[in-house]
Design a protein around this motif. Structure first.
Motif, PDB file in Angstrom:
ATOM      1  N   SER A   1       0.880  -1.092   0.073  1.00  0.00           N
ATOM      2  CA  SER A   1       0.285   0.040  -0.093  1.00  0.00           C
ATOM      3  C   SER A   1       0.816   1.309  -0.056  1.00  0.00           C
ATOM      4  O   SER A   1       1.862   1.215   0.456  1.00  0.00           O
ATOM      5  CB  SER A   1      -0.913   0.093   1.274  1.00  0.00           C
ATOM      6  OG  SER A   1      -0.168   0.281   2.460  1.00  0.00           O
ATOM      7  N   GLN A   2       0.338   2.320  -0.417  1.00  0.00           N
ATOM      8  CA  GLN A   2       0.862   3.599  -0.405  1.00  0.00           C
ATOM      9  C   GLN A   2       1.577   3.931   1.106  1.00  0.00           C
ATOM     10  O   GLN A   2       2.637   4.215   1.284  1.00  0.00           O
ATOM     11  CB  GLN A   2       0.214   4.782  -1.027  1.00  0.00           C
ATOM     12  CG  GLN A   2      -0.003   4.413  -2.591  1.00  0.00           C
ATOM     13  CD  GLN A   2      -0.624   5.694  -3.180  1.00  0.00           C
ATOM     14  OE1 GLN A   2      -0.944   6.613  -2.489  1.00  0.00           O
ATOM     15  NE2 GLN A   2      -1.323   5.518  -4.298  1.00  0.00           N
ATOM     16  N   ARG A   3       0.736   3.363   1.986  1.00  0.00           N
ATOM     17  CA  ARG A   3       0.962   4.050   3.272  1.00  0.00           C
ATOM     18  C   ARG A   3       2.220   3.041   3.821  1.00  0.00           C
ATOM     19  O   ARG A   3       3.097   3.510   4.515  1.00  0.00           O
ATOM     20  CB  ARG A   3      -0.018   3.649   4.305  1.00  0.00           C
ATOM     21  CG  ARG A   3       0.158   3.797   5.702  1.00  0.00           C
ATOM     22  CD  ARG A   3      -1.052   3.691   6.538  1.00  0.00           C
ATOM     23  NE  ARG A   3      -1.984   5.031   6.318  1.00  0.00           N
ATOM     24  CZ  ARG A   3      -3.306   4.950   6.515  1.00  0.00           C
ATOM     25  NH1 ARG A   3      -3.830   3.870   7.143  1.00  0.00           N
ATOM     26  NH2 ARG A   3      -3.979   6.215   6.229  1.00  0.00           N
ATOM     27  N   ASP A   4       2.317   1.703   3.563  1.00  0.00           N
ATOM     28  CA  ASP A   4       3.455   0.890   3.766  1.00  0.00           C
ATOM     29  C   ASP A   4       4.657   1.617   3.011  1.00  0.00           C
ATOM     30  O   ASP A   4       5.776   1.345   3.755  1.00  0.00           O
ATOM     31  CB  ASP A   4       3.139  -0.413   3.548  1.00  0.00           C
ATOM     32  CG  ASP A   4       1.989  -1.114   4.503  1.00  0.00           C
ATOM     33  OD1 ASP A   4       1.911  -0.446   5.534  1.00  0.00           O
ATOM     34  OD2 ASP A   4       1.431  -2.048   3.950  1.00  0.00           O
TER      35      ASP A   4
ATOM     36  N   ALA B   1       5.413   4.406   2.286  1.00  0.00           N
ATOM     37  CA  ALA B   1       5.792   5.682   2.668  1.00  0.00           C
ATOM     38  C   ALA B   1       6.561   5.241   4.211  1.00  0.00           C
ATOM     39  O   ALA B   1       7.684   5.975   4.374  1.00  0.00           O
ATOM     40  CB  ALA B   1       4.572   6.489   2.980  1.00  0.00           C
ATOM     41  N   LYS B   2       6.051   4.412   4.966  1.00  0.00           N
ATOM     42  CA  LYS B   2       6.553   3.875   5.969  1.00  0.00           C
ATOM     43  C   LYS B   2       7.974   3.401   6.076  1.00  0.00           C
ATOM     44  O   LYS B   2       8.983   3.839   6.794  1.00  0.00           O
ATOM     45  CB  LYS B   2       6.153   2.967   7.000  1.00  0.00           C
ATOM     46  CG  LYS B   2       4.480   3.573   7.474  1.00  0.00           C
ATOM     47  CD  LYS B   2       3.796   2.699   8.176  1.00  0.00           C
ATOM     48  CE  LYS B   2       2.709   3.099   8.829  1.00  0.00           C
ATOM     49  NZ  LYS B   2       1.736   2.090   9.637  1.00  0.00           N
TER      50      LYS B   2
ATOM     51  N   PRO C   1       3.169   9.981   2.993  1.00  0.00           N
ATOM     52  CA  PRO C   1       2.200   9.120   1.807  1.00  0.00           C
ATOM     53  C   PRO C   1       1.968  10.096   0.678  1.00  0.00           C
ATOM     54  O   PRO C   1       1.975   9.658  -0.349  1.00  0.00           O
ATOM     55  CB  PRO C   1       0.951   9.049   2.569  1.00  0.00           C
ATOM     56  CG  PRO C   1       1.682   8.590   3.893  1.00  0.00           C
ATOM     57  CD  PRO C   1       2.803   9.902   4.132  1.00  0.00           C
ATOM     58  N   SER C   2       1.988  11.413   0.647  1.00  0.00           N
ATOM     59  CA  SER C   2       1.875  12.174  -0.444  1.00  0.00           C
ATOM     60  C   SER C   2       2.853  12.071  -1.257  1.00  0.00           C
ATOM     61  O   SER C   2       2.589  12.504  -2.636  1.00  0.00           O
ATOM     62  CB  SER C   2       1.356  13.718  -0.031  1.00  0.00           C
ATOM     63  OG  SER C   2       2.571  14.262   0.718  1.00  0.00           O
TER      64      SER C   2
ATOM     65  N   CYS D   1       2.285   9.079  -3.265  1.00  0.00           N
ATOM     66  CA  CYS D   1       1.118   9.261  -4.343  1.00  0.00           C
ATOM     67  C   CYS D   1       1.594  10.189  -5.438  1.00  0.00           C
ATOM     68  O   CYS D   1       1.322   9.787  -6.707  1.00  0.00           O
ATOM     69  CB  CYS D   1      -0.057   9.941  -3.608  1.00  0.00           C
ATOM     70  SG  CYS D   1      -1.179  10.199  -4.735  1.00  0.00           S
TER      71      CYS D   1
END
Length: 91
Positions: free
Chosen positions: A58-61, A63-64, A70-71, A74
């Motif tokens: 995922s984008q969140r993962d 980013a982490k 996260p932006s 994206c």
């Protein structure tokens, strides 16, 4: 245009399109897509595309893991996808 030999000559635009087609003619297989990605994307764009579409993160993962917002993930994906659309436009 016909020359003295009766053969068709390519205009500069046709030559450029032909070169693009030759460059991307091998993208119908996995290795071809990987080469296209490596040649046309920045290292960060390639890394994020690989994490998103190959590893199914995922984008969140993403980013982490990369310690970025996260932006940013994206935005980088959108730019990478735009580059890919532009790269394969002549196929």
């Amino acid at each position: 245009m016909k020359g003295d030999t009766g053969k068709m000559r390519n205009t500069p635009f046709e030559s450029r399109v032909s070169q693009q087609r030759l460059r991307y003619s091998g993208i119908m297989n996995r290795e071809g897509w990987q080469r296209l990605l490596r040649e046309d994307l920045t290292e960060r764009q390639y890394q994020i595309m690989e994490m998103k579409y190959v590893r199914q993160m995922s984008q969140r993962d993403i980013a982490k893991q990369l310690d970025i917002a996260p932006s940013t993930v994206c935005r980088t994906l959108k730019r990478a996808e735009a580059r890919m659309r532009k790269a394969v436009r002549y196929i």
